[in-house]
Structures are given as structure tokens and as C-alpha cells.
Design an enzyme around this catalytic site. Structure first.
Site, short mmCIF file in Angstrom:
data_model
loop_
_atom_site.label_atom_id
_atom_site.label_comp_id
_atom_site.label_asym_id
_atom_site.label_seq_id
_atom_site.Cartn_x
_atom_site.Cartn_y
_atom_site.Cartn_z
N GLU A 1 28.64 19.53 -12.93
CA GLU A 1 27.88 19.97 -14.10
C GLU A 1 27.89 18.89 -15.19
O GLU A 1 28.89 18.19 -15.38
CB GLU A 1 28.51 21.24 -14.69
CG GLU A 1 28.28 22.49 -13.88
CD GLU A 1 26.90 23.06 -14.06
OE1 GLU A 1 26.61 23.60 -15.14
OE2 GLU A 1 26.10 22.97 -13.12
N ARG A 2 26.78 18.78 -15.89
CA ARG A 2 26.79 17.96 -17.11
C ARG A 2 27.61 18.70 -18.17
O ARG A 2 27.59 19.93 -18.22
CB ARG A 2 25.36 17.74 -17.61
CG ARG A 2 24.46 17.04 -16.62
CD ARG A 2 23.03 16.98 -17.14
NE ARG A 2 22.12 16.44 -16.14
CZ ARG A 2 21.47 17.16 -15.24
NH1 ARG A 2 21.64 18.47 -15.22
NH2 ARG A 2 20.67 16.60 -14.37
N LYS B 1 16.88 27.70 -12.37
CA LYS B 1 17.94 28.21 -11.49
C LYS B 1 19.14 28.70 -12.30
O LYS B 1 19.66 29.79 -12.04
CB LYS B 1 18.39 27.13 -10.50
CG LYS B 1 17.32 26.65 -9.54
CD LYS B 1 17.87 25.70 -8.50
CE LYS B 1 18.35 24.39 -9.07
NZ LYS B 1 17.27 23.58 -9.68
#
Length: 466
Positions: free
Chosen positions: A192-193, A166
């Protein structure tokens, strides 16, 4: 006084004091109740803590969500009113920057040369100023433009489990907007990481499109209040670029499912009774509140691409269904396609667009797209027979369809520009007209003698022949 522009002197009168701290939730005893969604703040040990009011518990107490880490908070701390909901600073030099939820730089650059503030809870543009969706927005990605075209000014969802591509597909869309359409992109990184955000930032710089992109991150380790509101913060910047700078904007959200998760976490902390499958009872309203602000106006177009994590690959999940109802185009990425080495791993039979009709696409595009779908659908029907009995047992007609479908399947793969340094393959962008010409030639049988390998990870068939 605008939020984040705090005076650190405490000469002004506090609105109340903290009486309880439950993780990111605080209960504040107030002399006068602030409105819902009002931004409050406290200064403790040279640290500023920002809160957003979510509930009025009684005539004296409010429950608020902390928008920072809560380490250091204590009962009895004085709380002050900012006088407004949360606002973020806006400026023409926001493009090319990496910002946090509050509009502060994360890229070690100077603070924005702010020319004002915008409310993150702004109302959608009025109906008289809003425009409907337009025609096809070409991306240069063959399978997308052919079978599930983007709607200019519409909303597209990328559905898939973890690790099916994605984020890479999103990066390619942002590259296409900058290079093909000379537009700008606003990226909302929800939960988000840090590694993902760092890689994305550097990949966009390598691809040469960061100067036309603004990234706003609310990271995974931050308060659920930040993860819940960072999408609205990024959307506020997108509205500024559309309305004030009159840009055509691609608004990208990765991942909107984490927005739902943060809302569920906040709902539980506020003591609400969970609804279906444990989601918050306000799920549909919260999704709609964000989606209704994503629209085009007379000042500029706003097109949205939203990555949607699908829990356990279950498309009937309530969160997925709530998001799906707002979309114009659905792009389904599957592990089955990825397992076959088909990248992008788009399932051509499950994916679709509201633009897929003769009136919008024209007879040629519609006919070719339906022909490709029919070939791929027939191949899927025959796969079990081929596995058990072999392709020799099929009729000559079915054998021809299968061979053409396999070549079409490989033709719809494509190397991407934004990850060329990783794959070693030169990225390609294919105009829709060329994709239609190649697919029509496949359907007419003029490529029947070409090996399947010559169709894989190529741009046009003319490049393959050369």
C-alpha cells in the site's frame, strides 16, 4: 525463542556470519544449516535485522531475504537462530488496531497484550475440520447481490485497472460485514502507498467500523520480503479470530497482484529463471499456498475479498489467471462503466458467481437476474446501431428493451456510506428482496414512464418516488 522477542545480549552462539549482501538478499555462512523458512536475526548498532531462509546453496551457505531495510548490514556480522519460523503475537485486543507485518503497532497505541504467538506459515485447517461454502452473503450493494452474489465462506475477486474503485468497494464490504452481519474484518494492505493506508484507516474510523476491523500493512517502500509475507501475517490473525475467538471473518486483501509482484522480485533476486511473461516459475504454487488457507471451519466462517490489479486491463495475464482459478465470484470493474458515471463501475455482463443457478438462488432471483442480464446484453448489442442511426430506427420491442436497460443500468448505481463525506450523497444499503422487487417491476414495464434521472444514485425506487 520466538521471533521479535530477541535478547540483545550476544551470549548465545551465532549460527553463522553474513558473507554477501545483494540488496535485500544476504548469503550466510553457517556452522549448521537452518531449515527453510527459519527466521534468523542479527543485532548491529542497536538495530535488529530479521531474515527468512529461502535457499540452501551448499553444505555451508544459505540465501535469505531481509525483512527490514538493509542499510547498516555488513559482511562478517554474526547471525543468530530464533529457533522457529516467523511468528506474530496474537491477542483478543487486536481488533481496532493498525499493525505492521510483525504485529507491532502503527497507530501509536500500546503493543498488543499478547496471549501467545502463531506461525505465519501455518498449515491449512485439516479437511475433517473444514466446511464448504454456504449461501449468499448479502452486502446491501444492489449490483453485487443481484448479478454476482458473494458466497458465504467463499472467495471473491475484484478485478480492475488503476482508479476504477476497487478500494472504495472493499471499504463498503467491510462496512456491510460489521453492520449487517456483526462480523469482523481483517485487512491486508500489500504494498500500500502510505497515503492510501492513512486515508483508509481514517475513513474506517469515520464510518464507525474500525472497532470490528484489524488492519495489517506491508507498505510499498518496505522490503519485498515484507510485501511477500504480509498477506500470510494478516491471514494468521484472521485464523486466530476464526479459531480462537470463534468469529465470522471477512479477510480482505488489497492488492493480491502486489503479492505476486513481490514474489517475482524475490525470485529474480534468488537467481531463479523467470517463466511466462517474466513471472516467477513458482507463481501457481505461491498463490495456491495462500488461497488454500482461506477457508471456513466448524469454529467460524472466513469469507475473502481480494482486489486484483489487472495489468494493461489484460485478463489473460498469467498472474490474473492463477488467481482467477481459486475464486467463487468475479467482480469485474471497467473503465467503460466508470466513464459513463456508473458507480460502482461493475460490468454486469463480465462479472459472475458460481452461485448463479436456480438451485442456489431460487427461481425468483435467478429469473430476475437473467432478465436483467438479457436486457443489458441486448442494449450493448444495439449501441452501435443507436450511435449511427438513432434510437428511432429500432423496432418498438427493441426500443422498449433499450429504455428499460438504460434505467436498470442507472438503478444499479448506488451511493456508498463510507465515502458519503466526499460525495455529499447519503450512503444506502438495499436488502436483496427490495432489489429483486424493483428489478422485477422494471422488467414488467411498470417504471416505463419514470425519467432515467430518477433511477440514478438512489437506493430503492420507493425512495426515488418520494
Amino acid at each position: 525463542m520466538m521471533p521479535l522477542e530477541f535478547a540483545h545480549n550476544t551470549g548465545e552462539t551465532p549460527i553463522g556470519t553474513i558473507t554477501e549482501v545483494h540488496g535485500p538478499v544476504v548469503v550466510i555462512a553457517c556452522h549448521q544449516l537452518p531449515p527453510l523458512r527459519q527466521a534468523l536475526y542479527a543485532n548491529l548498532d542497536h538495530e535488529t535485522y530479521l531474515f527468512e531462509v529461502h535457499q540452501h546453496l551448499d553444505e555451508r551457505h544459505v540465501r535469505a531475504i531481509t525483512l527490514h531495510r538493509t542499510a547498516g548490514l555488513r559482511r562478517g556480522a554474526p547471525v543468530y537462530d530464533t529457533g522457529a519460523p516467523l511468528h506474530v503475537p496474537v491477542a483478543p485486543d487486536c481488533l481496532g488496531r493498525l499493525l505492521n507485518f510483525f504485529g507491532e503497532p502503527l497507530d501509536e497505541g500500546a503493543p498488543l497484550n499478547k496471549q501467545g504467538f502463531r506461525n505465519v506459515h501455518s498449515r491449512p485447517a485439516p479437511l475433517w475440520d473444514a466446511l464448504g461454502t454456504g449461501g449468499i452473503l448479502e452486502t446491501g450493494i444492489k449490483v453485487i447481490d443481484l448479478l454476482c452474489p458473494f458466497v458465504s465462506g467463499g472467495k471473491t475477486g475484484l478485478f480492475g485497472g488503476a482508479g476504477v474503485g476497487k478500494t472504495v468497494l472493499i471499504m463498503e464490504f467491510m462496512h456491510a460485514i460489521a453492520t449487517l452481519h456483526k462480523g469482523v474484518s481483517v485487512f491486508a494492505g500489500v504494498g500500500e502507498r502510505i497515503r492510501e493506508g492513512h486515508e483508509l484507516w481514517h475513513e474506517m474510523q469515520k464510518a464507525g467500523v474500525m472497532q470490528q476491523t484489524l488492519m495489517v500493512f506491508g507498505q510499498m517502500d518496505e522490503s519485498p520480503g515484507v510485501r511477500f509475507r504480509v498477506g500470510l501475517s494478516a491471514l494468521t490473525y484472521a485464523e486466530y479470530l476464526r479459531d480462537t475467538l470463534r468469529k465470522d471473518v471477512l479477510f480482505v486483501m488489497d492488492n493480491i497482484f502486489r503479492f505476486v509482484q513481490a514474489g517475482s522480485e524475490i525470485s529474480s533476486l534468488l537467481g531463479r529463471m523467470p517463466a511466462t511473461v517474466g513471472y516467477q516459475p513458482t507463481l501457481t504454487t505461491e498463490v495456491a499456498e495462500m488461497q488454500d488457507r482461506i477457508l471456513s471451519t466448524r469454529q467460524g466462517a472466513m469469507t475473502s475479498v481480494q482486489a486484483v490489479y489487472v495489468p494493461a486491463d489484460d485478463m489473460t495475464d498469467p498472474a490474473v489467471s492463477a488467481i482467477l482459478s481459486h475464486l467463487d465470484t468475479t467482480v469485474i470493474l471497467t473503465r467503460t462503466q466508470a466513464g459513463k458515471g456508473i458507480y460502482p463501475a461493475v460490468d454486469p455482463l463480465q462479472s459472475g458467481s458460481k452461485l448463479m443457478d436456480r438451485h442456489t438462488l431460487g427461481d425468483l432471483h435467478y429469473t430476475i437476474a437473467e432478465g436483467v442480464r438479457e436486457h443489458l446484453a441486448r442494449y450493448q448489442e444495439l449501441e452501435d446501431i443507436i450511435t449511427m442511426l438513432g434510437i428511432e430506427e429500432l423496432s418498438p420491442k427493441d426500443r422498449r428493451i433499450v429504455m428499460r436497460a438504460r434505467k436498470l443500468q442507472r438503478y444499479l448505481t448506488q451511493p456508498f456510506k463510507v465515502i458519503a463525506s466526499h460525495t455529499g450523497l447519503k450512503g444506502v444499503s438495499v436488502p436483496l428482496r427490495q432489489t429483486l422487487n424493483d428489478c422485477e417491476t422494471f422488467l414488467l414495464g411498470q417504471f416505463d414512464d419514470i425519467p432515467e434521472a430518477d433511477c440514478y444514485m438512489r437506493g430503492t425506487m420507493a425512495e426515488s418516488a418520494s
